[in-house]
Design a protein around this motif. Structure first.
Motif, short mmCIF file in Angstrom:
data_model
loop_
_atom_site.label_atom_id
_atom_site.label_comp_id
_atom_site.label_asym_id
_atom_site.label_seq_id
_atom_site.Cartn_x
_atom_site.Cartn_y
_atom_site.Cartn_z
N LEU A 53 90.25 5.56 111.69
CA LEU A 53 91.32 5.15 110.78
C LEU A 53 92.50 6.06 111.04
N HIS A 54 93.68 5.45 111.19
CA HIS A 54 94.89 6.19 111.54
C HIS A 54 95.91 6.08 110.41
N GLY A 55 96.64 7.15 110.19
CA GLY A 55 97.68 7.17 109.17
C GLY A 55 98.91 6.38 109.57
N SER A 56 99.95 6.53 108.80
CA SER A 56 101.16 5.72 108.98
C SER A 56 101.89 6.06 110.28
N ILE A 57 102.51 5.05 110.85
CA ILE A 57 103.42 5.28 111.97
C ILE A 57 104.87 5.29 111.52
N ARG A 58 105.12 5.02 110.23
CA ARG A 58 106.49 4.88 109.72
C ARG A 58 107.06 6.16 109.13
N TYR A 59 106.22 7.08 108.74
CA TYR A 59 106.68 8.32 108.11
C TYR A 59 105.62 9.38 108.33
N ASP A 60 105.99 10.64 108.07
CA ASP A 60 105.08 11.77 108.32
C ASP A 60 103.99 11.84 107.25
N GLN A 61 102.77 12.11 107.70
CA GLN A 61 101.64 12.32 106.80
C GLN A 61 100.80 13.48 107.32
N VAL A 62 99.99 14.04 106.41
CA VAL A 62 98.99 15.04 106.78
C VAL A 62 97.64 14.54 106.29
N GLY A 63 96.57 14.98 106.95
CA GLY A 63 95.22 14.57 106.58
C GLY A 63 94.50 15.64 105.78
N GLU A 64 93.73 15.21 104.78
CA GLU A 64 92.92 16.11 103.96
C GLU A 64 91.49 15.59 103.90
N SER A 65 90.53 16.51 103.87
CA SER A 65 89.13 16.15 103.77
C SER A 65 88.54 16.68 102.47
N SER A 66 87.61 15.92 101.88
CA SER A 66 86.97 16.37 100.65
C SER A 66 85.86 17.38 100.91
N PHE A 67 85.47 17.58 102.17
CA PHE A 67 84.49 18.61 102.51
C PHE A 67 85.06 19.46 103.65
N THR A 68 84.46 20.62 103.87
CA THR A 68 85.03 21.60 104.79
C THR A 68 84.89 21.15 106.24
N LEU A 69 86.02 21.19 106.96
CA LEU A 69 86.06 20.95 108.39
C LEU A 69 86.51 22.23 109.08
N THR A 70 85.95 22.48 110.26
CA THR A 70 86.26 23.70 110.99
C THR A 70 87.24 23.40 112.11
N PRO A 71 88.39 24.09 112.14
CA PRO A 71 89.36 23.86 113.22
C PRO A 71 88.78 24.22 114.58
N HIS A 96 85.72 13.98 112.77
CA HIS A 96 86.84 14.67 113.42
C HIS A 96 88.13 14.24 112.72
N LEU A 97 88.87 15.18 112.19
CA LEU A 97 90.19 14.92 111.61
C LEU A 97 91.22 15.57 112.52
N ALA A 98 92.16 14.78 113.00
CA ALA A 98 93.10 15.26 114.02
C ALA A 98 94.46 14.64 113.79
N VAL A 137 92.35 19.30 116.26
CA VAL A 137 91.13 18.69 115.74
C VAL A 137 90.36 19.67 114.86
N SER A 138 89.94 19.20 113.70
CA SER A 138 88.98 19.92 112.86
C SER A 138 87.76 19.03 112.69
N SER A 139 86.56 19.63 112.70
CA SER A 139 85.34 18.83 112.72
C SER A 139 84.31 19.36 111.74
N GLY A 140 83.37 18.50 111.38
CA GLY A 140 82.28 18.90 110.50
C GLY A 140 81.23 17.81 110.43
N THR A 141 80.08 18.17 109.84
CA THR A 141 78.99 17.21 109.64
C THR A 141 79.13 16.60 108.26
N ALA A 142 79.09 15.28 108.20
CA ALA A 142 79.41 14.56 106.97
C ALA A 142 78.29 14.67 105.93
N PRO A 143 78.66 14.82 104.66
CA PRO A 143 77.70 14.60 103.58
C PRO A 143 77.50 13.09 103.40
N GLU A 144 76.70 12.69 102.44
CA GLU A 144 76.42 11.26 102.26
C GLU A 144 77.69 10.47 101.98
#
Length: 412
Positions: free
Chosen positions: A149-167, A237-239, A200-207
Motif C-alpha cells: 500500500l502506497h501513500g499519496s502522490i499528490r502531497y507529502d506524507q510520512v508513515g507511522e506504525s502502531s508497533f515498533t519497527l527497526t530502521p 517493511h515501512l519505507a 526502510v524500517s522493518s519488524g515482525t507483525a503482531p496479529e
C-alpha cells in the motif's frame, strides 16, 4: 458517493494491455477528503526509472515472488501489441444503498506466478462522514507474497506504525541474492525495482496492527490508516518510494518527490504460498480515526482462507459485522470452500457471497449480495432475487441522466 469535501470514489483496473496499459490489474486508487488520497505512479515516458511505474510492486496490490505480472502474449495490431489478458469482473454492486462491492479475478494477467488472484473490495459510505474500504485479497502461487500500500502522490506524507519497527541503515535493504543497484540512465533501463524502497524500517507483525500515512508537516487534513488483521509473523517493511513529478511534465529523473510505502510480506521456504489478506483502509478526517478496532472473528469449523468474518467497532459504539465468502467456482482457483459459512459462536451465518450488519444506537441495517440466507444477531433475512445473470448489453448511469447506476443484462 457524496459530493464536494465528502466525495468518496474507488477506482480499480481490469483492462487488457493495449500498448500503454501496464501491470496493474486488480490495483486500486481511492479519492476521499477532497483529494486523491491513495494513487498510482503515473507513466513518465522519457524519464529514467519509468519502468518502476509499470510494476505491480508500485501499485496497491500483491506482488508474487518479487516478480511483475506477465500479462501473457497477444497479437500485433497496427504495430502495437494487444494482450488480451484482462481482469474479469465477477461481482458488482454500485453502492446505491451505501455499500459498493466489486470482485476481480486477475489470475490471467498474473499467470506466470499466480494460481489464484482474487480480490473483493467493499466501500462503505453509509455515513459519508466516516467512509472506509474493506480489502479482501486471496492469493495463491509462489513462495513470497508482498501486500503493498502506497501513500499519496499528490502531497507529502510520512508513515507511522502502531508497533515498533527497526530502521535498516543499508541504502537498498530490500535487494536480495545477487541483485545490485545501478541508477537507471534511460526510460528503458531495467533494474531490481525493490531498490526503489529507501529509508526502510522493518519488524515482525503482531496479529493486528495499523500503518498510518500522515500529511506532512502534520496538518492532519489528508491522512489514511491501514488496519491489518491476522497477519501475525509476517514481515512488515515501512519505507518511502519515489515519485518523479506531480504534473504532466517529463522530469529529468525519478526522484522529484517521495511517498510512504508499506509491504506486508508472507514467505515460505518451499511449496505454494496461500495468503488471505482482510484489511480496512480508513480516511482520517482532520487526522482523527473514528474506528476503535478491526478484527477477524473465528469461523465455525476452524481456521480457513476461503471466508472472512470481519468486525469493525467505532468509537461511538457502532459495530459493523461482515461475512464474506470467497467461494466462487467461476474464479480461477475459487472452487473450494463451502456455500454456507458461519461464525464460531453461531450468531452470524451466510449462504451466499456477502452479508453485512450495521448496528448503531440509531438502529441497524443489513445488506446481502448473491445470498439466499443471512442470519445476524438472532435474526434471519431471506432475500428475493439474489443475483442477475446473462450477457451485459448496456449500461445506465445517473451521471449521464439515467435513472440508476446499473448494467443492463439479457437474461434473468
Amino acid at each position: 458517493a457524496g459530493s464536494g469535501a465528502q466525495a468518496v470514489q474507488l477506482n480499480t483496473n481490469l483492462s487488457t494491455e493495449s500498448n500503454h496499459m501496464r501491470a496493474d490489474v486488480g490495483a486500486f486508487t481511492l479519492w476521499a477528503l477532497g483529494t486523491e488520497l491513495l494513487g498510482n505512479v503515473r507513466y513518465f515516458n522519457g524519464t529514467p526509472g519509468r519502468q518502476f511505474g509499470e510494476q505491480i510492486l508500485s501499485h496497491n496490490a500483491v506482488t508474487i515472488d518479487r516478480s511483475n505480472m506477465s500479462r501473457g502474449t497477444g497479437w500485433n495490431v497496427g504495430g502495437r501489441d494487444h494482450v488480451f489478458t484482462p481482469g474479469h469482473l465477477m461481482l458488482y454492486e454500485p453502492g446505491n444503498n451505501g455499500l459498493a462491492v466489486i470482485e476481480i479475478d486477475a489470475q490471467r494477467p498474473y499467470a506466470n506466478k499466480a494460481s489464484r488472484y482474487q480480490r473483493i473490495l467493499i466501500l462503505n459510505t453509509a455515513d459519508l462522514a466516516r467512509p472506509y474500504l474493506i480489502d479482501v485479497f486471496r492469493v495463491a502461487g509462489g513462495t513470497t507474497h508482498d501486500y503493498t500500500l502506497h501513500g499519496s502522490i499528490r502531497y507529502d506524507q510520512v508513515g507511522e506504525s502502531s508497533f515498533t519497527l527497526t530502521p535498516n541503515p543499508a541504502t537498498y535493504p530490500l535487494l536480495e541474492g545477487s541483485e545490485t543497484w545501478s541508477e537507471p540512465t534511460s526510460s528503458g533501463s531495467s533494474l531490481p525495482y525493490y531498490g526503489f524502497f529507501r529509508n526502510v524500517s522493518s519488524g515482525t507483525a503482531p496479529e493486528n496492527f495499523q500503518i498510518t500515512f500522515r500529511e506532512s508537516p502534520g496538518t492532519g487534513k489528508k491522512d489514511a490508516r491501514l488496519w491489518v488483521t491476522k497477519q501475525e509473523g509476517a514481515t512488515v517493511h515501512l519505507a518511502r518510494t519515489p515519485i518523479a513529478a506531480r504534473s504532466n511534465s517529463e522530469p529529468a529523473d525519478f526522484y522529484g518527490f517521495w511517498r510512504p510505502s508499506v509491504i506486508v510480506r508472507k514467505r515460505i521456504s518451499s511449496g505454494t504460498q496461500q495468503s488471505l489478506f482482510a484489511n480496512v483502509i480508513e480516511p482520517l478526517r482532520d487526522g482523527l480515526s473514528t474506528i476503535q478496532s478491526v478484527q477477524q472473528l473465528p469461523l465455525a469449523g476452524g481456521a480457513t482462507q476461503e471466508a472472512v468474518a470481519l468486525r469493525i467497532t467505532f468509537t461511538d459504539g457502532r459495530i459493523d459485522t461482515y461475512l464474506v465468502n470467497l467461494r466462487n467456482p467461476r474464479v480461477i482457483g475459487g472452487n473450494t470452500g463451502n456455500a454456507t459459512i458461519a461464525t464460531a459462536d453461531g450468531r452470524y451465518s451466510l449462504t451466499g457471497r456477502l452479508g453485512a450488519h450495521l448496528q448503531a444506537t440509531s438502529g441497524s441495517r443489513i445488506w446481502t449480495m448473491a445470498a439466499s440466507s443471512f442470519t445476524y444477531a438472532g435474526n434471519t433475512h431471506t432475500p428475493g432475487t439474489q443475483v442477475y445473470t446473462g450477457n451485459i448489453t448496456g449500461v445506465t448511469r445517473q451521471a449521464t441522466g439515467g435513472a440508476n447506476d446499473a448494467f443492463i443484462v439479457s437474461g434473468t
